[in-house]
Write a protein that holds these residues in place. Structure first.
Motif, short mmCIF file in Angstrom:
data_model
loop_
_atom_site.label_atom_id
_atom_site.label_comp_id
_atom_site.label_asym_id
_atom_site.label_seq_id
_atom_site.Cartn_x
_atom_site.Cartn_y
_atom_site.Cartn_z
N ALA A 38 8.81 -1.39 2.78
CA ALA A 38 8.77 -2.81 2.43
C ALA A 38 8.95 -3.03 0.93
N GLU A 39 8.33 -2.17 0.13
CA GLU A 39 8.45 -2.33 -1.33
C GLU A 39 9.85 -2.01 -1.83
N PRO A 42 12.74 -5.30 -0.07
CA PRO A 42 12.18 -6.66 0.07
C PRO A 42 13.18 -7.58 0.77
N ARG A 43 12.65 -8.42 1.65
CA ARG A 43 13.47 -9.39 2.37
C ARG A 43 12.76 -10.74 2.32
N ASP A 47 6.13 -13.64 5.78
CA ASP A 47 5.14 -13.66 4.69
C ASP A 47 5.14 -12.30 4.01
N TYR A 48 6.11 -12.05 3.14
CA TYR A 48 6.26 -10.75 2.49
C TYR A 48 5.02 -10.37 1.69
N GLU A 49 4.55 -11.27 0.84
CA GLU A 49 3.40 -10.95 -0.01
C GLU A 49 2.14 -10.69 0.82
N TRP A 74 7.36 -8.87 10.28
CA TRP A 74 8.24 -9.02 9.11
C TRP A 74 9.60 -8.37 9.39
N CYS A 75 9.56 -7.18 10.00
CA CYS A 75 10.82 -6.49 10.35
C CYS A 75 11.64 -7.32 11.34
N ASN A 78 13.31 -10.33 9.78
CA ASN A 78 14.42 -9.99 8.88
C ASN A 78 15.52 -9.18 9.56
#
Length: 83
Positions: A38-39, A42-43, A47-49, A74-75, A78
């Motif tokens: 993830a780091e 980034p996409r 809610d990435y953060e 998240w995956c 995206n």
């Protein structure tokens, strides 16, 4: 006195998540691998953060489940999951 065994965390993703990033497919098994992915990839969707915070703070079993779910969602958001 008996020393308790060291804590070890089982795989968070069984079977491993197969992701497509910027190149070859990647298999993600642990939350540490998820955090690194993830780091470095980034996409914008999801809610990435919040997902990063969950991965970094996942120490209890419940937190680890929540972090794994956040990463998977998240995956999905995206389009990173391999078909």
């Amino acid at each position: 006195m008996v020393t308790p065994p060291a804590l070890s965390f089982p795989a968070a993703f069984v079977p491993p998540l197969r992701l497509t990033g910027d190149g070859d497919p990647v298999a993600i098994t642990t939350l540490d691998e998820a955090l690194v992915f993830a780091e470095t990839h980034p996409r914008p969707a999801g809610d990435y953060e919040g997902m990063i915070r969950r991965l970094q703070g996942a120490h209890l079993a419940e937190d680890r489940i929540e972090a794994a779910n956040a990463f998977r969602w998240w995956c999905e958001a995206n389009g990173l999951l391999e078909n």
